[in-house]
Each structure stands twice: as structure tokens, then as C-alpha cells.
Design a protein around this motif. Structure first.
Motif, short mmCIF file in Angstrom:
data_model
loop_
_atom_site.label_atom_id
_atom_site.label_comp_id
_atom_site.label_asym_id
_atom_site.label_seq_id
_atom_site.Cartn_x
_atom_site.Cartn_y
_atom_site.Cartn_z
N ILE A 46 0.86 -1.18 0.00
CA ILE A 46 0.00 0.00 0.00
C ILE A 46 0.90 1.23 0.00
O ILE A 46 1.90 1.29 0.71
CB ILE A 46 -0.93 0.01 1.22
N LYS A 47 0.52 2.23 -0.79
CA LYS A 47 1.32 3.45 -0.93
C LYS A 47 0.37 4.64 -0.94
O LYS A 47 -0.74 4.56 -1.45
CB LYS A 47 2.09 3.37 -2.25
N GLN A 52 -4.10 9.79 -1.50
CA GLN A 52 -5.00 8.63 -1.52
C GLN A 52 -4.18 7.37 -1.26
O GLN A 52 -3.04 7.26 -1.71
CB GLN A 52 -5.66 8.47 -2.87
N LEU A 53 -4.78 6.42 -0.57
CA LEU A 53 -4.15 5.12 -0.41
C LEU A 53 -4.36 4.32 -1.69
O LEU A 53 -5.46 4.23 -2.21
CB LEU A 53 -4.77 4.35 0.75
N THR A 54 -3.28 3.76 -2.21
CA THR A 54 -3.36 2.95 -3.41
C THR A 54 -2.68 1.61 -3.14
O THR A 54 -1.57 1.57 -2.62
CB THR A 54 -2.65 3.65 -4.59
N ALA A 55 -3.34 0.53 -3.48
CA ALA A 55 -2.78 -0.81 -3.29
C ALA A 55 -2.19 -1.28 -4.61
O ALA A 55 -2.86 -1.25 -5.63
CB ALA A 55 -3.87 -1.77 -2.82
N PHE A 56 -0.93 -1.69 -4.58
CA PHE A 56 -0.27 -2.24 -5.75
C PHE A 56 -0.16 -3.74 -5.54
O PHE A 56 0.40 -4.20 -4.56
CB PHE A 56 1.12 -1.64 -5.93
N VAL A 103 -3.48 -2.27 -10.19
CA VAL A 103 -3.61 -1.12 -9.29
C VAL A 103 -5.06 -1.02 -8.85
O VAL A 103 -5.97 -0.97 -9.67
CB VAL A 103 -3.17 0.18 -9.99
N VAL A 104 -5.25 -0.99 -7.53
CA VAL A 104 -6.59 -0.96 -6.95
C VAL A 104 -6.68 0.24 -6.01
O VAL A 104 -5.79 0.44 -5.19
CB VAL A 104 -6.88 -2.26 -6.16
N ASN A 105 -7.71 1.02 -6.11
CA ASN A 105 -7.95 2.13 -5.18
C ASN A 105 -9.01 1.69 -4.17
O ASN A 105 -10.17 1.54 -4.53
CB ASN A 105 -8.42 3.39 -5.90
N PRO A 106 -8.62 1.46 -2.90
CA PRO A 106 -9.60 1.00 -1.91
C PRO A 106 -10.61 2.07 -1.52
O PRO A 106 -10.42 3.22 -1.74
CB PRO A 106 -8.75 0.62 -0.71
#
Length: 106
Positions: A46-47, A52-56, A103-106
């Protein structure tokens, strides 16, 4: 590889440039075909980007050997879409290992 491990039915897509208005081009995804795959997700992180938190997510996808899969294509297995980063032959041209990212935006 036994067929039982290839349990995910996926769409293989490639980017196609289409002419737009005023001489510009637009990139759209066109389906190349359907394939059976084994999808494993070995890593994720997670970054924070642009507040915004973005999960790679990095995934390894194994499919039967094909000559038409190249980096830059994508694999769609609803609801996930994976971008093919690298194509590695495996088992003497019987299988391909596709190293992919999602790439997923939670």
C-alpha cells in the motif's frame, strides 16, 4: 500442467489506437481472445499517492504457451484487470509465466 490448475477463464486484451476528432488518437482495449489461466498473487503493498491510499498488487499468471502474448497487453478476470509486465517461457514451451501488476484504489 494439469488442466485443473487453469481454473480462471480470462480475456486477453491489447491496446488499439483509434482516430479521434481533430487528428487525435484514442487508445481503447480490444479483446484478442479467451484463455484459461492460473492466477497467484505473491505480493502486495500500500502506498500513499496524491493523498490517496493505493494498493499495488503483483500477480503471476500461468497460461498455455502462445506466441501472441507480449508485455503491455492485459488479462481481465472479472472483477480484476492485470497489466502484463513480462512474458517468461516455462517448461520447454508448454507454459508461459506472465508477471503482472494490478492497481486498486480502496
Amino acid at each position: 500442467m494439469r488442466a485443473g490448475q487453469l481454473r480462471h477463464r480470462c480475456a486477453l486484451q491489447r491496446a488499439v489506437e483509434t482516430p479521434g476528432r481533430g487528428g487525435s488518437t484514442t487508445s481503447v482495449w480490444s479483446e484478442v481472445g479467451q484463455l484459461w489461466a492460473e492466477i497467484t498473487i505473491p505480493t502486495g503493498r500500500i502506498k500513499v499517492a496524491a493523498d490517496q491510499l493505493t494498493a499495488f498488487i503483483s500477480a503471476e499468471i500461468r497460461v498455455r504457451y502462445r506466441t501472441d502474448i507480449v508485455a503491455g497487453m492485459r488479462i481481465v478476470n472479472e472483477p480484476s484487470t492485470y497489466l502484463v509486465e513480462a512474458v517468461l517461457p516455462d517448461n520447454g514451451r508448454t507454459m508461459l509465466r506472465l508477471l503482472c501488476s494490478n492497481v486498486v484504489n480502496p
